[in-house]
Design a protein around this motif. Structure first.
Motif, PDB file in Angstrom:
ATOM      1  N   LEU A 217       0.821  -1.212   0.000  1.00  0.00           N
ATOM      2  CA  LEU A 217       0.000   0.000   0.000  1.00  0.00           C
ATOM      3  C   LEU A 217       0.852   1.258   0.000  1.00  0.00           C
ATOM      4  CD1 LEU A 217      -2.928   0.870  -0.051  1.00  0.00           C
ATOM      5  CD2 LEU A 217      -2.915   0.917   2.459  1.00  0.00           C
ATOM      6  N   SER A 218       1.963   1.247   0.726  1.00  0.00           N
ATOM      7  CA  SER A 218       2.808   2.449   0.788  1.00  0.00           C
ATOM      8  C   SER A 218       3.569   2.691  -0.510  1.00  0.00           C
ATOM      9  CB  SER A 218       3.779   2.356   1.964  1.00  0.00           C
ATOM     10  OG  SER A 218       4.655   1.257   1.821  1.00  0.00           O
ATOM     11  N   THR A 219       3.533   1.735  -1.423  1.00  0.00           N
ATOM     12  CA  THR A 219       4.138   1.963  -2.740  1.00  0.00           C
ATOM     13  C   THR A 219       3.335   2.985  -3.531  1.00  0.00           C
ATOM     14  OG1 THR A 219       5.059  -0.268  -2.781  1.00  0.00           O
ATOM     15  CG2 THR A 219       4.881   0.841  -4.890  1.00  0.00           C
ATOM     16  N   LEU A 220       2.037   3.114  -3.203  1.00  0.00           N
ATOM     17  CA  LEU A 220       1.184   4.086  -3.896  1.00  0.00           C
ATOM     18  C   LEU A 220       1.702   5.518  -3.715  1.00  0.00           C
ATOM     19  CD1 LEU A 220      -1.443   4.441  -5.556  1.00  0.00           C
ATOM     20  CD2 LEU A 220      -2.660   4.667  -3.388  1.00  0.00           C
ATOM     21  N   PRO A 221       1.906   5.999  -2.476  1.00  0.00           N
ATOM     22  CA  PRO A 221       2.476   7.348  -2.348  1.00  0.00           C
ATOM     23  C   PRO A 221       3.930   7.427  -2.804  1.00  0.00           C
ATOM     24  CG  PRO A 221       2.290   6.309  -0.202  1.00  0.00           C
ATOM     25  CD  PRO A 221       1.552   5.438  -1.165  1.00  0.00           C
ATOM     26  N   ALA A 222       4.664   6.299  -2.783  1.00  0.00           N
ATOM     27  CA  ALA A 222       6.035   6.313  -3.307  1.00  0.00           C
ATOM     28  C   ALA A 222       6.019   6.646  -4.804  1.00  0.00           C
ATOM     29  CB  ALA A 222       6.718   4.973  -3.059  1.00  0.00           C
ATOM     30  N   ILE A 223       4.980   6.215  -5.505  1.00  0.00           N
ATOM     31  CA  ILE A 223       4.813   6.603  -6.909  1.00  0.00           C
ATOM     32  C   ILE A 223       4.635   8.113  -7.001  1.00  0.00           C
ATOM     33  CG2 ILE A 223       3.258   6.428  -8.894  1.00  0.00           C
ATOM     34  CD1 ILE A 223       2.741   3.492  -7.983  1.00  0.00           C
ATOM     35  N   GLY A 224       3.966   8.686  -5.984  1.00  0.00           N
ATOM     36  CA  GLY A 224       3.823  10.142  -5.929  1.00  0.00           C
ATOM     37  C   GLY A 224       5.167  10.842  -5.847  1.00  0.00           C
ATOM     38  N   THR A 225       6.125  10.262  -5.131  1.00  0.00           N
ATOM     39  CA  THR A 225       7.471  10.823  -5.077  1.00  0.00           C
ATOM     40  C   THR A 225       8.104  10.812  -6.467  1.00  0.00           C
ATOM     41  OG1 THR A 225       7.755  10.079  -2.786  1.00  0.00           O
ATOM     42  CG2 THR A 225       9.750  10.596  -4.021  1.00  0.00           C
ATOM     43  N   GLY A 226       7.923   9.706  -7.194  1.00  0.00           N
ATOM     44  CA  GLY A 226       8.410   9.646  -8.567  1.00  0.00           C
ATOM     45  C   GLY A 226       7.745  10.681  -9.461  1.00  0.00           C
ATOM     46  N   LEU A 227       6.439  10.903  -9.266  1.00  0.00           N
ATOM     47  CA  LEU A 227       5.726  11.915 -10.047  1.00  0.00           C
ATOM     48  C   LEU A 227       6.279  13.311  -9.794  1.00  0.00           C
ATOM     49  CD1 LEU A 227       2.025  10.687  -9.721  1.00  0.00           C
ATOM     50  CD2 LEU A 227       3.307  10.949 -11.851  1.00  0.00           C
ATOM     51  N   LEU A 228       6.626  13.607  -8.551  1.00  0.00           N
ATOM     52  CA  LEU A 228       7.248  14.901  -8.252  1.00  0.00           C
ATOM     53  C   LEU A 228       8.541  15.070  -9.048  1.00  0.00           C
ATOM     54  CD1 LEU A 228       6.943  15.592  -4.402  1.00  0.00           C
ATOM     55  CD2 LEU A 228       6.261  17.107  -6.273  1.00  0.00           C
ATOM     56  N   GLY A 229       9.332  14.012  -9.106  1.00  0.00           N
ATOM     57  CA  GLY A 229      10.564  14.064  -9.892  1.00  0.00           C
ATOM     58  C   GLY A 229      10.284  14.270 -11.369  1.00  0.00           C
ATOM     59  N   MET A 230       9.247  13.604 -11.881  1.00  0.00           N
ATOM     60  CA  MET A 230       8.881  13.775 -13.288  1.00  0.00           C
ATOM     61  C   MET A 230       8.497  15.219 -13.587  1.00  0.00           C
ATOM     62  SD  MET A 230       6.742  10.278 -14.089  1.00  0.00           S
ATOM     63  CE  MET A 230       5.659  11.182 -15.163  1.00  0.00           C
ATOM     64  N   LEU A 231       7.735  15.828 -12.696  1.00  0.00           N
ATOM     65  CA  LEU A 231       7.318  17.218 -12.904  1.00  0.00           C
ATOM     66  C   LEU A 231       8.531  18.147 -12.890  1.00  0.00           C
ATOM     67  CD1 LEU A 231       4.120  17.168 -10.667  1.00  0.00           C
ATOM     68  CD2 LEU A 231       4.189  17.302 -13.162  1.00  0.00           C
TER      69      LEU A 231
END
Length: 392
Positions: A217-231
């Motif tokens: 479940l905590s991998t879901l917000p970890a994807i959010g960390t990757g999205l921040l990097g993408m932006l």
């Protein structure tokens, strides 16, 4: 994994301001990655796990130490790297099929390396830990790679906001089967329940077996960390924006995210093991600020005389992370006579012989970690001099 060669990146001389906004490899990104992996090697390889300086340990539960920033920094870097690796393919929809195959292949290799590392040297599939650092990197790379190809920047911002809010709702409002009301405790939160239900206790973090810091479940917000990097990566790739403007807005965004994370911490505490939404914003904001500073120094101003050590770590980051986890175990498989005459592993013998007699316990532990980092620096430097870059 494959070995390739690449021309060495020069570390002297100034770079004209205009060059910084041109497409190409970001020196600052390699340096940021290298500094992050160097820190990872340092905290993962103390001489003695029982004697560690507080900043080199993870927070016990809620809260954040410098060590807790290392993994989100790396996932943020993964997001930035995706932009620079896939931007050309994104502009050519006809090639998306082949690009998706490459993304899946790399994710599978990363996951496989993580599984191998967890299995080695016993290869006990009944108790192998399935989640882990490389497994999480694999999933974040997979999902963010697909999102970068198939969604717009505005959609990615919306997804990031949705993920963070949705995860907060899940953990603080959804009851936990068998335990009752929603909670944020280590073994009884919704994420821990999901890990035990889907993976089973035998396949979770061996220090707990009831929950895993890299759980499902905590991998879901970890994807959010990757999205921040993408932006952040997409902002840096904009040719029409002056470098100084890029840096200024990265600092503004970083400050805003950090402050929002601290505010959110009031009701959804900053917590690495849960990868809470406040933690995503707090760590991501700091990562934005670090990237902005390094970009200004190395890519814009051309100050590169100091970067060789992190650079050689950065270009072979996954290689050194993977091998640094295996080699201590290999060394300890070699048995030698210890100080008491009893057989001990070679790695432990080296530590007991060359560090313990000359330092206090906590300083001996730190000296052992620094020695490990320096040994790897020599190895990676030799690889860099020969233009050997191992790609996954």
């Amino acid at each position: 994994m494959q070995t390739t060669t690449q021309a060495a990146i020069h570390t002297t001389g100034a770079m004209p301001l205009a060059e910084a906004s041109q497409p190409g490899r970001l020196v600052s990104l390699d340096v940021f990655r290298g500094l992050t992996v160097m820190a990872m090697i340092l905290v993962n390889n103390p001489g003695d796990w029982g004697h560690i300086y507080a900043p080199l340990e993870h927070a016990h539960w809620h809260g954040c130490t410098p060590t807790d920033l290392i993994f989100p920094f790396f996932l943020f870097i993964v997001g930035v790297s995706i932009v620079y690796a896939l931007d050309g393919a994104r502009r050519q929809p006809a090639t998306h099929g082949r690009t998706l195959v490459r993304i899946f292949k790399r994710s599978a290799i990363l996951f496989g390396l993580g599984l191998f590392s967890a299995l080695f040297p016993k290869f006990d599939f009944d108790t192998v830990r399935i989640p882990g650092v490389l497994a999480r990197i694999a999933v974040v790379f997979l999902v963010c790679g697909i999102l970068f190809l198939k969604t717009s920047r505005r959609q990615q911002i919306g997804l990031l906001a949705f993920v963070l809010v949705f995860y907060n709702v899940l953990l603080q409002l959804v009851p936990v089967p068998g335990y009752g009301p929603a909670n944020l405790e280590a073994g009884t939160n919704l994420g821990a329940w999901l890990d035990r239900t889907v993976l089973g206790e035998a396949h979770l973090w061996k220090q707990s077996r009831t929950w895993d810091p890299e759980g499902l479940l905590s991998t879901l917000p970890a994807i959010g960390t990757g999205l921040l990097g993408m932006l952040a990566g997409q902002w840096l790739r904009r040719r029409e924006v002056e470098p100084a403007t890029k840096v200024a807005w990265l600092f503004v965004a970083g400050g805003a995210c950090t402050v929002l994370g601290l505010i959110w911490n009031g009701w959804f505490p900053i917590n690495k093991s849960l990868w809470t939404s406040s933690y995503v914003l707090y760590a991501g904001g700091l990562a934005l600020a670090v990237l902005a500073g390094l970009y200004w120094l190395t890519d814009v101003q051309g100050y590169r005389r100091w970067i060789k050590a992190p650079l050689v770590y950065g270009v072979n980051a996954i290689t050194v992370f993977f091998l640094s986890g295996l080699i201590p175990r290999l060394l300890n498989m070699v048995k030698v006579a210890g100080p008491t005459g009893q057989p001990t592993g070679l790695r432990d013998w080296l530590y007991q012989t060359f560090f313990v007699p000359y330092f206090s316990p906590v300083n001996a532990s730190l000296a052992g970690a620094i020695a490990c980092m320096l040994i790897w620096l020599v190895v990676l430097w030799l690889m860099y001099r020969r233009n050997i870059i191992i790609k996954v």
